[in-house]
Structure formats: structure tokens, C-alpha cells
Design a protein around this motif. Structure first.
Motif, PDB file in Angstrom:
ATOM      1  N   SER A 154       0.825  -1.211   0.000  1.00  0.00           N
ATOM      2  CA  SER A 154       0.000   0.000   0.000  1.00  0.00           C
ATOM      3  C   SER A 154       0.857   1.258   0.000  1.00  0.00           C
ATOM      4  O   SER A 154       0.587   2.221  -0.733  1.00  0.00           O
ATOM      5  N   LEU A 155       1.912   1.262   0.809  1.00  0.00           N
ATOM      6  CA  LEU A 155       2.811   2.421   0.850  1.00  0.00           C
ATOM      7  C   LEU A 155       3.606   2.543  -0.438  1.00  0.00           C
ATOM      8  O   LEU A 155       3.900   3.658  -0.908  1.00  0.00           O
ATOM      9  N   SER A 156       3.941   1.394  -1.028  1.00  0.00           N
ATOM     10  CA  SER A 156       4.690   1.393  -2.288  1.00  0.00           C
ATOM     11  C   SER A 156       3.897   2.086  -3.399  1.00  0.00           C
ATOM     12  O   SER A 156       4.454   2.802  -4.238  1.00  0.00           O
ATOM     13  N   LYS A 157       2.564   1.890  -3.381  1.00  0.00           N
ATOM     14  CA  LYS A 157       1.706   2.546  -4.377  1.00  0.00           C
ATOM     15  C   LYS A 157       1.697   4.062  -4.205  1.00  0.00           C
ATOM     16  O   LYS A 157       1.370   4.801  -5.136  1.00  0.00           O
ATOM     17  N   GLN A 158       2.073   4.516  -3.009  1.00  0.00           N
ATOM     18  CA  GLN A 158       2.159   5.956  -2.737  1.00  0.00           C
ATOM     19  C   GLN A 158       3.576   6.481  -2.971  1.00  0.00           C
ATOM     20  O   GLN A 158       3.887   7.624  -2.640  1.00  0.00           O
ATOM     21  N   GLY A 159       4.433   5.609  -3.522  1.00  0.00           N
ATOM     22  CA  GLY A 159       5.810   6.008  -3.826  1.00  0.00           C
ATOM     23  C   GLY A 159       6.766   5.890  -2.661  1.00  0.00           C
ATOM     24  O   GLY A 159       7.877   6.427  -2.707  1.00  0.00           O
ATOM     25  N   ILE A 160       6.361   5.175  -1.605  1.00  0.00           N
ATOM     26  CA  ILE A 160       7.218   5.017  -0.411  1.00  0.00           C
ATOM     27  C   ILE A 160       7.742   3.589  -0.359  1.00  0.00           C
ATOM     28  O   ILE A 160       6.976   2.636  -0.259  1.00  0.00           O
ATOM     29  N   LYS A 161       9.055   3.451  -0.434  1.00  0.00           N
ATOM     30  CA  LYS A 161       9.689   2.129  -0.431  1.00  0.00           C
ATOM     31  C   LYS A 161      10.290   1.840   0.942  1.00  0.00           C
ATOM     32  O   LYS A 161      11.393   2.292   1.259  1.00  0.00           O
ATOM     33  N   LEU A 162       9.542   1.150   1.762  1.00  0.00           N
ATOM     34  CA  LEU A 162      10.020   0.755   3.087  1.00  0.00           C
ATOM     35  C   LEU A 162       9.708  -0.719   3.302  1.00  0.00           C
ATOM     36  O   LEU A 162       8.683  -1.213   2.820  1.00  0.00           O
ATOM     37  N   GLU A 163      10.550  -1.405   4.051  1.00  0.00           N
ATOM     38  CA  GLU A 163      10.279  -2.806   4.369  1.00  0.00           C
ATOM     39  C   GLU A 163       9.390  -2.884   5.599  1.00  0.00           C
ATOM     40  O   GLU A 163       9.721  -2.348   6.657  1.00  0.00           O
ATOM     41  N   ALA A 164       8.239  -3.543   5.449  1.00  0.00           N
ATOM     42  CA  ALA A 164       7.355  -3.764   6.601  1.00  0.00           C
ATOM     43  C   ALA A 164       7.671  -5.119   7.207  1.00  0.00           C
ATOM     44  O   ALA A 164       7.771  -6.122   6.500  1.00  0.00           O
ATOM     45  N   LYS A 165       7.822  -5.151   8.518  1.00  0.00           N
ATOM     46  CA  LYS A 165       8.155  -6.388   9.221  1.00  0.00           C
ATOM     47  C   LYS A 165       6.978  -6.861  10.066  1.00  0.00           C
ATOM     48  O   LYS A 165       6.067  -6.098  10.361  1.00  0.00           O
ATOM     49  N   THR A 166       7.022  -8.111  10.460  1.00  0.00           N
ATOM     50  CA  THR A 166       6.084  -8.557  11.493  1.00  0.00           C
ATOM     51  C   THR A 166       6.555  -7.964  12.818  1.00  0.00           C
ATOM     52  O   THR A 166       7.727  -7.574  12.966  1.00  0.00           O
ATOM     53  N   LEU A 167       5.655  -7.882  13.789  1.00  0.00           N
ATOM     54  CA  LEU A 167       6.047  -7.356  15.093  1.00  0.00           C
ATOM     55  C   LEU A 167       7.152  -8.194  15.726  1.00  0.00           C
ATOM     56  O   LEU A 167       8.047  -7.652  16.385  1.00  0.00           O
ATOM     57  N   HIS A 168       7.094  -9.512  15.506  1.00  0.00           N
ATOM     58  CA  HIS A 168       8.136 -10.382  16.067  1.00  0.00           C
ATOM     59  C   HIS A 168       9.505 -10.055  15.479  1.00  0.00           C
ATOM     60  O   HIS A 168      10.511 -10.009  16.199  1.00  0.00           O
ATOM     61  N   ARG A 169       9.550  -9.821  14.175  1.00  0.00           N
ATOM     62  CA  ARG A 169      10.825  -9.472  13.539  1.00  0.00           C
ATOM     63  C   ARG A 169      11.275  -8.082  13.935  1.00  0.00           C
ATOM     64  O   ARG A 169      12.468  -7.834  14.137  1.00  0.00           O
ATOM     65  N   LEU A 170      10.316  -7.150  14.046  1.00  0.00           N
ATOM     66  CA  LEU A 170      10.654  -5.787  14.436  1.00  0.00           C
ATOM     67  C   LEU A 170      11.312  -5.763  15.810  1.00  0.00           C
ATOM     68  O   LEU A 170      12.346  -5.111  16.011  1.00  0.00           O
ATOM     69  N   LEU A 171      10.728  -6.498  16.761  1.00  0.00           N
ATOM     70  CA  LEU A 171      11.234  -6.486  18.138  1.00  0.00           C
ATOM     71  C   LEU A 171      12.426  -7.414  18.342  1.00  0.00           C
ATOM     72  O   LEU A 171      13.097  -7.332  19.365  1.00  0.00           O
ATOM     73  N   GLY A 172      12.677  -8.284  17.365  1.00  0.00           N
ATOM     74  CA  GLY A 172      13.832  -9.192  17.460  1.00  0.00           C
ATOM     75  C   GLY A 172      13.500 -10.447  18.243  1.00  0.00           C
ATOM     76  O   GLY A 172      13.783 -10.537  19.442  1.00  0.00           O
ATOM     77  N   PHE A 173      12.883 -11.411  17.546  1.00  0.00           N
ATOM     78  CA  PHE A 173      12.487 -12.644  18.228  1.00  0.00           C
ATOM     79  C   PHE A 173      13.711 -13.405  18.731  1.00  0.00           C
ATOM     80  O   PHE A 173      14.783 -13.366  18.139  1.00  0.00           O
ATOM     81  N   ILE A 174      13.538 -14.073  19.863  1.00  0.00           N
ATOM     82  CA  ILE A 174      14.572 -14.940  20.434  1.00  0.00           C
ATOM     83  C   ILE A 174      14.021 -16.355  20.413  1.00  0.00           C
ATOM     84  O   ILE A 174      12.948 -16.611  20.957  1.00  0.00           O
ATOM     85  N   ASN A 175      14.727 -17.261  19.784  1.00  0.00           N
ATOM     86  CA  ASN A 175      14.244 -18.625  19.623  1.00  0.00           C
ATOM     87  C   ASN A 175      13.900 -19.264  20.971  1.00  0.00           C
ATOM     88  O   ASN A 175      14.660 -19.160  21.936  1.00  0.00           O
ATOM     89  N   LEU A 176      12.732 -19.887  21.037  1.00  0.00           N
ATOM     90  CA  LEU A 176      12.243 -20.591  22.224  1.00  0.00           C
ATOM     91  C   LEU A 176      12.097 -19.673  23.446  1.00  0.00           C
ATOM     92  O   LEU A 176      12.259 -20.098  24.582  1.00  0.00           O
TER      93      LEU A 176
END
Length: 475
Positions: A154-176
């Protein structure tokens, strides 16, 4: 779940010698947690007195309020009573942290809430803000991989190129681990953080997200406050919206629907569902079809089932989707998937749809992602932006057939056309609570052009009169 409940009750009895009346209250609290509430409202003076005297309960007026965000939580008592509500200690701590942090962000002028239904321009509004700050450090995310991809597109259609992450990836998941790399002590590095589909965020995740927001950072929370709440406890986004709805510096509610020209019937019905004023389910974009027909549903997937290559099969996925209110029974996802899969094999279809049921960050594939499988070759295909990714079935995370998916799993998605399927008859009393106006509203608003509705007309109409009610102390 029953084993966990019994284990807690046994622990409270053995360590704190709780009375039978307190045990009864705790049982009610655990039942409420299972239904999505964060706490149990206590009204009777005699029950309040019992809790005040119990050694298993911390009282907020005392040390619990000050200790709720302390690092040493091991010595806290298992229950908290704030004079109105009874909590499991962990949920009280999450709630306390949320309230403290959103108040800090609000006072600093850094909290921004944008809510509205589908097609009201939430992402467009965000894009106008981001366009003026592209030289800053901007992070965008959503609860699921599918919702993150939609936000990015949706943002790309507005000319904005950003990577959207899941919340887990954004916060930095720790295995187990239930913890993340980014915390209050190790916050994210950002000038602006925007989170989409916030209605899907549960209480623990919202607490962890807010903890990781650095000082001086603007936080934008986007979502539809009328949608289904999170699967786990809390309706935290709706609660936050309610808390700040009169604060125009923080809260923006978008009401004009820019899709109304294309699908006025869907917009009209969704509004009537929220108002509880539905008289019928037929209009220019919506049709009530009565009893569900497997042949008719199979025919809706003809483009997918007749596809000769994975490109065409993947391209067809957004055309049509079956959304079910329940998993079990004739009109549930399990039975419909079983029947349509059997019929697809009879006509020798090369590809059939699947949905991923768990996250795999190493393979970059997430819970809720929908793709196709080619069973003869033992391969699965998914679209990631404009790229087709191929996975051997042997290494694929847990998945299910996806001719039909639950309405819950459809959150954050859109399709040209949908079939909403409710049971043909009413269920047991305890099962009726799931059939709410929020469930039906969420289902209907997944469609961009056309919606077919199947199932008991009485059940559908009764759903419009029943609202989700989740107790919390976010106020």
C-alpha cells in the motif's frame, strides 16, 4: 487448559490457603481470560473483602502499583486486586506498562492513533506523514506477515519504499523465548514507528512493543477499532481508542469510505451490522444464498483449479476466498476443505491453496501466508511482492488446506469476492458467544467487490445484536 487452571488453583490452595470463595473467583477469572478478558470485575462487597484479606492477592493501593514494572517480579503474589478488578499478576503488569507508556507518549506529543474501516484511507494518511520524513529513521510493521506485506504494498503505491516487518521481527524474536531483543533497556532505533492492523495485537505484545519505543520517537497506531479483537486476551486497540477518542491531538477517526463508489452495498451492510440495524442481507454487492453448495463453491475456484502454471495459480488467489465462522461441522473449514480437496482431485487439478499455521523466520514464511501446493512435485509456491518463492513440502512449516479459512485468519486480508459461511443451525448456548457483530463485520469487509452469505438467517441476524465484551482496566 483445564490442567493449567487446576494447577493454579492447587498452587493457590497449597501455598496461600485461599478460601473456597476466592477459588471460585479465580475460576471465574480464568474462564474470562479464556474468553479474551484481561480481568474479572468484582462488584459484591463481600467478595472485595475476601480478596483484600487473601494472602494470594496484592492490593494496588499498596506495594503492587509501585512494583508492577520492577525487574524482580518473582516475589510478586499471583493475583492483583485494584479495588474494582481481579487480575492474574502477569496481565496486571502488562496493563500497567501499557497505561504508563501511552500516557508518557501522549504527554510528549508522540502518540498518534488513526482508526477507520476498510477503504477510509488509513494507509494513505500515514503515507502523507511519512513523505515529509523520509530522511529520518522510519520503521513500519504489522502483527502478521500477510498484513505486513499488504502495508508495504500500500505504501509502495504511494511512492514510499520501506520494508514492513512482522512485530516479532521488528522487536527481534529470540528462539524458544517469549522475550525479545528490543526492550525498554534496549529500545528500537527509530524516529517514527507505524504499526498497522492494531486490532490484532494482544495485551502482552502491545506491552512489549510500547516498551521498545525509544524516547523522542513518534508512534502511529493504525487499525479498525470495530474489527475482531486479538485471538489472545485483550481488546487493547479498541480500549486505547476509547481512552483517547476525545483527544483530537492524538486520535483521528476516518469515516469517509473511498471504495463506496465500487462497492456501496458492502459499505452499507457493514455500517448496518455495526448499528445493529440489518433488515436483510441482499443488495447490489451482497447476496444471501441460503444453504451452502459445494459445487457452487468449487466453481468459484475454477481459475485456480484450471491453472497450468504456478504464476497463474498464484495470481488467482486474491480473486475469491471462503471465510467460515467455525472450524467444525458441515459448514466449518475442516469439512469444506476436505470436500473441495476431494473434488479438486477428481478433476485432476494441479494446484490447490494452503495457509501457513506457524512462523518460520529462517525461511521468511509466516503464520497466515497463503500459497499453493503442487502435490505431485512435492512443492509449495508463495508470492513475495513480485517474486515467486518455491519451497519443498518436506521443509514447509505446518500448513492447512485453504479453500476455506476462518474469519479470524482472514484479518488483514482483502479479496475481490468472498463467501461468508455460518452454520445452518444455531449451536449450543456456550458456542453462541462467538457469533458477534464484530465477527460478521470483519468477514463482510474483507470483500472489495462482492460478498455471498450462507447459513442460518436467524443466526446471522442475531449476530448483529451481540457485541464482543472484554473486561480490561485500560482507561
Amino acid at each position: 487448559m483445564e490442567k493449567l487452571k487446576n494447577a493454579l488453583l492447587e498452587y493457590l490452595e497449597s501455598k496461600y490457603k485461599v478460601t473456597e470463595s476466592v477459588k471460585t473467583l479465580v475460576k471465574s477469572l480464568l474462564d474470562q481470560l479464556e474468553k479474551g478478558s484481561v480481568c474479572l470485575k468484582i462488584d459484591k462487597p463481600c467478595e472485595k473483602e475476601e480478596l483484600e484479606l487473601s494472602k494470594a492477592v496484592d492490593k494496588v493501593a499498596g506495594r503492587a502499583a509501585g512494583r508492577a514494572t520492577d525487574k524482580d517480579e518473582a516475589s510478586l503474589r499471583p493475583l492483583v486486586f485494584d479495588g474494582e478488578n481481579l487480575y492474574i499478576q502477569r496481565y496486571f503488569i502488562y496493563q500497567t506498562r501499557i497505561l504508563k507508556r501511552i500516557d508518557e507518549l501522549e504527554k510528549a506529543g508522540r502518540l498518534h492513533i488513526i482508526t477507520g474501516g476498510p477503504g477510509t484511507g488509513k494507509t494513505t494518511s500515514l503515507s502523507e506523514i511519512i513523505k515529509n520524513r523520509l530522511n529520518e529513521n522510519i520503521l513500519i510493521a504489522a502483527p502478521t506477515g500477510k498484513a505486513a506485506l499488504r502495508m508495504e504494498e500500500s505504501l509502495s503505491k504511494q511512492g514510499i519504499k520501506l520494508e514492513a516487518k512482522t512485530l516479532h521481527r521488528l522487536l527481534g524474536f529470540i528462539n524458544l523465548s517469549v522475550n525479545f531483543k528490543h526492550t525498554k533497556e534496549n529500545p528500537l532505533i527509530a524516529d517514527l514507528i507505524a504499526i498497522d492492523e492494531c486490532s490484532m495485537v494482544d495485551l502482552p505484545m502491545m506491552s512489549k512493543l510500547l516498551d521498545a519505543v525509544p524516547e523522542g520517537c513518534d508512534l502511529y497506531l493504525l487499525g479498525d477499532k470495530n474489527q475482531l479483537a486479538s485471538v489472545e486476551a485483550g481488546s487493547v486497540f479498541a480500549d486505547i481508542c476509547e481512552k483517547f477518542k476525545t483527544n483530537k491531538k492524538v486520535y483521528t477517526e476516518l469515516t469517509k469510505n473511498w471504495r463506496a463508489i465500487e462497492s456501496p452495498g458492502i459499505i452499507k451492510l457493514s455500517r448496518e451490522i455495526l448499528e445493529g440495524s440489518v433488515e436483510n442481507f441482499d443488495n447490489e454487492n451482497v447476496s444471501y444464498c441460503g444453504q451452502m453448495s459445494f459445487e457452487r463453491l468449487l466453481n468459484e475456484y475454477s481459475k485456480l483449479l484450471n491453472a497450468l502454471n504456478e504464476e497463474d495459480a498464484l495470481e488467482s488467489l486474491g480473486n475469491f476466498q471462503i471465510l467460515c465462522a467455525v472450524k467444525n461441522g458441515r459448514n466449518g473449514t475442516e469439512n469444506i476443505n476436505k470436500e473441495l480437496l476431494r473434488k479438486s482431485k477428481e478433476i485432476k487439478s494441479r494446484f490447490t491453496p494452503i495457509i501457513i499455521c506457524e512462523n518460520n523466520y529462517y525461511q521468511n514464511i509466516f503464520n497466515g501466508d497463503i500459497g499453493i501446493i503442487e502435490r505431485e512435485k512435492g512443492k509449495a509456491y508463495f508470492k513475495d511482492g513480485g517474486i515467486i518463492k518455491t519451497y519443498p513440502l518436506l521443509i514447509l512449516p505446518k500448513f492447512e488446506d485453504a479453500f476455506a479459512i476462518t474469519i479470524y485468519k482472514a484479518q488483514g486480508s482483502e479479496y475481490k469476492r468472498i463467501a461468508v459461511i455460518y452454520p445452518d443451525t444455531e449451536l449450543e448456548d456456550e458456542s453462541m458467544a462467538i457469533f458477534t457483530r464484530e465477527l460478521l463485520y470483519t468477514a463482510i469487509t474483507r470483500a472489495k467487490e462482492e460478498c455471498q452469505i450462507y447459513g442460518s438467517l436467524k443466526l446471522l441476524k442475531d449476530s448483529c445484536k451481540r457485541q464482543i465484551s472484554r473486561a480490561s482496566g485500560v482507561k
